[in-house]
Design a protein around this motif. Structure first.
Motif, PDB file in Angstrom:
ATOM      1  N   TYR A  16       1.258  -1.362  -0.173  1.00 17.57           N
ATOM      2  CA  TYR A  16      -0.198  -0.566  -0.270  1.00 17.57           C
ATOM      3  C   TYR A  16       0.834   1.610   0.009  1.00 17.57           C
ATOM      4  N   PRO A  17       0.736   2.657  -0.593  1.00 12.88           N
ATOM      5  CA  PRO A  17       1.759   3.012  -0.785  1.00 12.88           C
ATOM      6  C   PRO A  17       1.799   4.081   0.691  1.00 12.88           C
ATOM      7  N   TRP A  18       1.029   4.033   1.344  1.00 14.10           N
ATOM      8  CA  TRP A  18       1.386   4.403   2.693  1.00 14.10           C
ATOM      9  C   TRP A  18       2.328   3.800   3.967  1.00 14.10           C
ATOM     10  N   GLY A  19       3.471   2.591   3.407  1.00 11.38           N
ATOM     11  CA  GLY A  19       4.270   2.023   3.387  1.00 11.38           C
ATOM     12  C   GLY A  19       5.895   2.285   3.366  1.00 11.38           C
ATOM     13  N   LYS A  20       6.365   2.265   4.314  1.00 11.04           N
ATOM     14  CA  LYS A  20       7.549   2.932   3.631  1.00 11.04           C
ATOM     15  C   LYS A  20       8.286   2.320   2.348  1.00 11.04           C
ATOM     16  N   LYS A  21       9.368   3.434   1.859  1.00  9.51           N
ATOM     17  CA  LYS A  21      10.052   2.990   1.009  1.00  9.51           C
ATOM     18  C   LYS A  21      11.268   1.458   1.185  1.00  9.51           C
ATOM     19  N   GLY A  22      11.179   0.773   0.959  1.00 11.95           N
ATOM     20  CA  GLY A  22      12.019  -0.219  -0.253  1.00 11.95           C
ATOM     21  C   GLY A  22      12.914  -0.642   1.477  1.00 11.95           C
TER      22      GLY A  22
END
Length: 405
Positions: A16-22
């Motif tokens: 989901y786009p609210w998550g942290k990246k990489g």
């Protein structure tokens, strides 16, 4: 070969786009630690959650065979689920544990009670995939910011005397009730995008001293606008009506069925009754929002302060060496245990009536259980059957979170 009562699992990440990246995502980091899954972190991908229950959407799997956990449990329910779960808790793993890594606000939401969940599931089984309720807890692994429950009414009412907010409470009663708050929430959520944008602009220009002890609203408003724009009514509901709370590692929050909430930032262990039902009304695109009337009419007003949503830890009576605490939410499906070992320390836990699922959230060590030694490393997940005592040992330090019945 006798059936294994303790075995390693692999979890499943979502994006989901609210998550942290990489690699910034703890959910992804922990997921990648389990060997043999082929999971690799993509630096350009968002990693929001790792699930490690038996729910079909993102199932845990038995590591050595790749079988979904639900299939393993159903094949040997008596030993792996136990009498209590079979007779009283739905004949399947009654809880759903997850790791969440949150970079921006999750949707403003509630999880419907059993009666509403059943009706929604019958009407729209594609959107509401089960008939169960979903009360939940979240235990902080880092600094954790959250909107949860409503503020005391006497803290909300003065804000709606501000000129730009009077339109949402046209009757202006002398004394607010929960029904006043329900109607105000509904009016905010049903406002046009233009109205929401205009009100947010007006609020941003009001001097801080007019907000009293809610002056933090002016600090958080641009942050939420940066995430979801100035037309999202979720910002108004969260900032004006809800408790804004900041937790430290080891603190926990309790969200009852029908309880309004939006997690804002941090890493957490989350556990809930076995369900994926949700009503979203803010911090998401307009097309993803559920009916504002249904949402407002369903709201519970049990929580009106920080103390109403804070879930303190207690000493666990399962602990033989005092290294384990329990978070005991007011529901029957699960408790959450947290074991913390320093270098050279050990802990023993007495058996549980139902199944346990544990994850190593930091450190490393060994678990002695069911006649075998099991290696423990950060991110490793294990299933533990009812009636099995366990012993943990660590030379360097270890933290474990375990959902148990």
């Amino acid at each position: 070969m006798p059936d294994q009562l303790v075995f390693q699992l692999s979890g499943t990440c979502n994006n989901y786009p609210w998550g942290k990246k990489g690699k910034e995502s703890l959910a992804a980091q922990l997921c990648a630690q389990t060997p043999g899954t082929g999971f690799q972190i993509n630096d350009d991908e968002f990693y929001s959650e790792m699930w490690f229950g038996d729910y079909p959407d993102y199932p845990a799997r038995k590591l050595d065979t790749g079988e979904p956990l639900a299939e393993v449990l159903q094949r040997n329910k008596e030993k792996l689920l136990g009498k209590k779960v079979i007779e009283k808790l739905g004949d399947q793993l009654p809880y759903l544990p997850k790791i969440l890594s949150i970079a921006k606000a999750l949707p403003l939401q509630l999880h419907p009670n059993k009666e509403l969940a059943r009706k929604l599931h019958e009407k729209d089984p594609n959107s509401f995939t089960d008939p169960n309720h979903k009360p939940e807890i979240a235990v902080a692994l880092s600094k954790f910011e959250v909107f949860a429950g409503f503020k005391p009414l006497d803290k909300i009412a003065p804000l709606f005397k501000l000129q730009s907010l009077q339109q949402f409470n046209p009757e202006q009663p002398d004394k607010w009730t929960d029904e006043t708050l329900r109607n105000v929430t509904k009016n905010l959520l049903k406002s046009s995008l233009e109205t929401v944008k205009k009100v947010q602009t007006e609020l941003s220009k009001i001097p801080k001293d007019q907000f009293g002890d809610a002056a933090y609203i002016l600090d958080l408003l641009p942050r939420l606008q940066g995430q979801y724009g100035p037309e999202d009514a979720g910002s108004l509901v969260a900032l004006l009506c809800m408790n804004f709370l900041v937790f430290e590692p080891g603190d926990a929050v309790w969200i009852p069925a029908d309880g309004i909430h939006a997690y804002l930032a941090g890493d957490i262990v989350e556990c809930m009754a076995r369900s994926n039902n949700v009503l979203n009304v803010g911090f998401c695109p307009p097309g993803d929002r559920n009916n504002a009337d249904t949402f407002a009419n369903t709201l519970t007003f049990k929580a009106h302060s920080k103390n109403d949503v804070y879930l303190p830890s207690q000493k666990s009576d399962k602990s033989k060496k005092g290294k384990t605490v329990v978070y005991r939410p007011p529901m029957s499906e699960f408790d959450m245990l947290k074991t913390d070992l320093g270098a050279g320390e050990s802990e023993e836990l007495t058996p549980s009536e139902g199944p346990g699922v544990m994850i190593v959230t930091s450190g490393k060590g060994v678990m002695h259980a069911d006649g075998a030694d099991h290696q423990l490393k950060e991110g490793f997940i294990y299933f533990i059957a009812p009636g099995v005592p366990v012993k943990f040992e660590s030379q360097d330090g270890l933290q474990i979170h375990m959902a148990v019945v």
